[in-house]
Design a protein around this motif. Structure first.
Motif, short mmCIF file in Angstrom:
data_model
loop_
_atom_site.label_atom_id
_atom_site.label_comp_id
_atom_site.label_asym_id
_atom_site.label_seq_id
_atom_site.Cartn_x
_atom_site.Cartn_y
_atom_site.Cartn_z
N ILE A 116 -27.22 -7.49 -45.67
CA ILE A 116 -28.31 -7.95 -44.80
C ILE A 116 -29.44 -8.52 -45.65
O ILE A 116 -30.00 -7.83 -46.51
CB ILE A 116 -28.83 -6.81 -43.92
CG1 ILE A 116 -27.69 -6.27 -43.05
CG2 ILE A 116 -29.99 -7.28 -43.05
CD1 ILE A 116 -28.04 -5.05 -42.25
N THR B 52 -31.70 -8.26 -36.58
CA THR B 52 -30.78 -7.55 -37.46
C THR B 52 -29.73 -6.79 -36.65
O THR B 52 -28.53 -6.85 -36.95
CB THR B 52 -31.55 -6.57 -38.37
OG1 THR B 52 -32.48 -7.29 -39.17
CG2 THR B 52 -30.60 -5.79 -39.27
N SER C 291 -34.66 -8.66 -50.97
CA SER C 291 -35.08 -7.39 -50.37
C SER C 291 -35.35 -6.35 -51.45
O SER C 291 -34.86 -6.46 -52.58
CB SER C 291 -33.98 -6.87 -49.43
OG SER C 291 -32.81 -6.54 -50.18
N ARG D 285 -33.03 -10.98 -45.30
CA ARG D 285 -34.01 -11.74 -44.52
C ARG D 285 -34.41 -12.94 -45.37
O ARG D 285 -34.75 -12.78 -46.54
CB ARG D 285 -35.21 -10.87 -44.19
CG ARG D 285 -34.86 -9.66 -43.33
CD ARG D 285 -36.08 -8.89 -42.91
NE ARG D 285 -36.70 -8.18 -44.01
CZ ARG D 285 -37.95 -7.72 -43.98
NH1 ARG D 285 -38.71 -7.94 -42.92
NH2 ARG D 285 -38.43 -7.07 -45.01
N ARG E 277 -36.30 -7.08 -36.75
CA ARG E 277 -35.53 -5.84 -36.55
C ARG E 277 -34.51 -6.04 -35.43
O ARG E 277 -33.35 -5.64 -35.55
CB ARG E 277 -36.45 -4.67 -36.18
CG ARG E 277 -37.36 -4.21 -37.30
CD ARG E 277 -38.19 -3.02 -36.87
NE ARG E 277 -37.42 -1.79 -36.85
CZ ARG E 277 -37.03 -1.13 -35.75
NH1 ARG E 277 -37.33 -1.61 -34.55
NH2 ARG E 277 -36.35 -0.02 -35.83
N TYR F 193 -32.01 -1.38 -41.27
CA TYR F 193 -31.41 -2.08 -42.39
C TYR F 193 -30.48 -1.13 -43.14
O TYR F 193 -29.36 -1.48 -43.52
CB TYR F 193 -32.49 -2.62 -43.32
CG TYR F 193 -33.44 -3.57 -42.62
CD1 TYR F 193 -33.03 -4.85 -42.25
CD2 TYR F 193 -34.73 -3.18 -42.28
CE1 TYR F 193 -33.88 -5.73 -41.59
CE2 TYR F 193 -35.59 -4.04 -41.61
CZ TYR F 193 -35.17 -5.31 -41.27
OH TYR F 193 -36.00 -6.17 -40.60
N GLU F 194 -30.94 0.10 -43.33
CA GLU F 194 -30.11 1.10 -43.99
C GLU F 194 -28.90 1.46 -43.13
O GLU F 194 -27.79 1.65 -43.65
CB GLU F 194 -30.95 2.35 -44.25
CG GLU F 194 -30.23 3.44 -45.03
CD GLU F 194 -31.15 4.61 -45.35
OE1 GLU F 194 -30.94 5.69 -44.77
OE2 GLU F 194 -32.08 4.41 -46.15
N SER G 44 -25.78 -7.85 -36.33
CA SER G 44 -24.82 -6.80 -36.67
C SER G 44 -23.85 -6.57 -35.52
O SER G 44 -22.68 -6.23 -35.73
CB SER G 44 -25.55 -5.50 -37.02
OG SER G 44 -26.35 -5.68 -38.18
N ARG H 7 -26.37 -1.40 -43.44
CA ARG H 7 -25.83 -1.48 -44.81
C ARG H 7 -24.82 -0.37 -45.05
O ARG H 7 -23.86 -0.54 -45.80
CB ARG H 7 -26.97 -1.38 -45.84
CG ARG H 7 -27.80 -2.66 -45.97
CD ARG H 7 -28.80 -2.59 -47.09
NE ARG H 7 -29.58 -3.82 -47.18
CZ ARG H 7 -30.90 -3.89 -47.04
NH1 ARG H 7 -31.59 -2.79 -46.80
NH2 ARG H 7 -31.52 -5.04 -47.13
N ASN I 259 -34.89 2.97 -39.60
CA ASN I 259 -34.44 2.15 -40.73
C ASN I 259 -33.10 1.50 -40.39
O ASN I 259 -32.04 1.93 -40.83
CB ASN I 259 -34.31 2.98 -42.00
CG ASN I 259 -34.20 2.11 -43.25
OD1 ASN I 259 -33.79 0.95 -43.17
ND2 ASN I 259 -34.57 2.66 -44.39
#
Length: 381
Positions: A168, A207, A334, A170, A204, A158-159, A211, A162, A156
């Protein structure tokens, strides 16, 4: 503080030009007559308070942006971005970026309301001029910081990002040459846009890549990742960060017979890692596990689309719900953000009308979205 009409007029005109809007379009959207708009832009008329609020609502920014010198909007960054990369951004994509930044501002505001924006602070000191090495070392340091074992694969992401305070989203862009974008917003902080038009595995990787810019290039106001610029030093660094973060060399080394590959085996392990075969082949070659010939062979195959599942579109959803959620994802909504909006609403901090604004939908559509996510809008609120 006295009102600066020249400043207001300049910002109003530059906003319209930045998003390639005509006077007629702004009039249609705001209800403010064209002749009055022209007079306001030319500094021939002072706006009313209501007009300032209408413009702020239309351009998705804080009203103070128009009447003060305070940096409460990302206008300077986006103006420079569109001026420098104007050919890459269509009129529609420019507005998509503005909506993305609006969502970032809203998310920051909501997190502060419920006091859950206690982010982990991660920083990395770059040493020397080896961009590739900087990316790899930063990935290793972040993995350790987040508590991952050396051969553990993060799922994960995204988590993960964050938790570092990154916003974040999309969002579908028309230009396939744009993989993603990092903008350092004056209020929201580090904002990451990932092009939803790309393959879900590529999203993914993007991301993690964007980042990396937020970690390693945070001295910049923005960084845009174009596929045609992948040989630039900062892009090489971000790619190496993303590769080692998602596919640590220690994990690759433990794959059975990691130097021997067939098409079926490449698809199997790329799918397990949720990365493209191209990214997987690059990582194996970077770790010196395969030759250039094998690298080309792996890149020539593709993970079947049926094996790729968007983490925000679980198969447990009905077909109708999945399709509607996907439409919302295309405009940046999201599951995390939508859930946050409803959580804050249910705690009584914001009204249903404000939720609709934050979700970029009408009040009628809000009821439908609430149903899709198993939430309820209270009548009259």
């Amino acid at each position: 503080m006295s009102f600066d009409l020249a400043l207001f007029s300049s910002k109003l005109r530059r906003c319209r030009e930045q998003f390639e809007k005509s006077l007629v379009e702004v009039t249609t959207a705001t209800g403010i007559p064209e002749n009055i708009l022209a007079a306001l832009e030319n500094g021939e008329r002072q706006p009313t308070g209501d007009e300032v609020l209408i413009f702020a609502d239309y351009y998705l920014c804080d009203y103070q942006f128009f009447i003060s010198n305070e940096r409460v909007a990302s206008f300077d960054q986006t103006e420079t971005l569109f001026r420098r990369y104007g050919e890459e951004f269509s009129k529609e994509d420019r507005w998509a970026v503005q909506e993305f930044l609006f969502l970032c501002e809203c998310e920051e505001f909501l997190l502060k309301l419920i006091q859950t924006n206690t982010y982990s602070t991660f920083s990395f000191l770059k040493r020397g001029n080896n961009y590739r090495g900087q990316g790899k070392e930063a990935a290793k340091a972040l993995r350790k910081y987040l508590g991952y074992a050396s051969n553990e694969v993060p799922m994960n992401i995204y988590e993960d990002f964050r938790s570092l305070g990154f916003h974040i989203f999309r969002r579908q862009l028309g230009n396939s040459n744009i993989s993603g974008l990092f903008i350092k917003h004056p209020i929201a902080g580090k904002c990451i846009l990932v092009n939803y038009s790309e393959d879900v595995y590529r999203q993914r990787f993007t991301t993690a890549h964007e980042s990396a810019h937020g970690i390693l290039d945070d001295d910049r106001e923005f960084v845009i990742s174009l596929k045609t610029d992948k040989k630039k030093d900062v892009e090489v660094r971000a790619n190496n960060f993303a590769a080692d973060y998602l596919m640590p060399p220690e994990f690759l080394e433990n794959i059975p017979d990691c130097r021997v590959w067939t098409s079926e085996k490449a698809i199997e392990w790329a799918s397990k890692l949720k990365v493209s075969t191209e990214a997987f082949a690059n990582a194996l070659k970077s770790a010196n596990f395969i030759s250039e010939d094998v690298e080309r062979q792996i890149k020539a195959v593709r993970v079947p689309k049926r094996l790729k599942v968007d983490p925000e579109l679980p198969e447990s959803l009905s077909l109708g719900s999945r399709q509607r959620r996907q439409e919302l994802l295309k405009i940046g909504l999201s599951n995390f953000y939508v859930g946050l909006c409803f959580d804050v609403y249910e705690q009584g901090f914001i009204s249903a009308g404000r939720v609709a604004e934050m979700l970029l939908v009408s009040k009628h559509e809000l009821t439908e979205i609430a149903s899709i996510y198993g939430r309820t809008i209270r009548y009259g609120n």
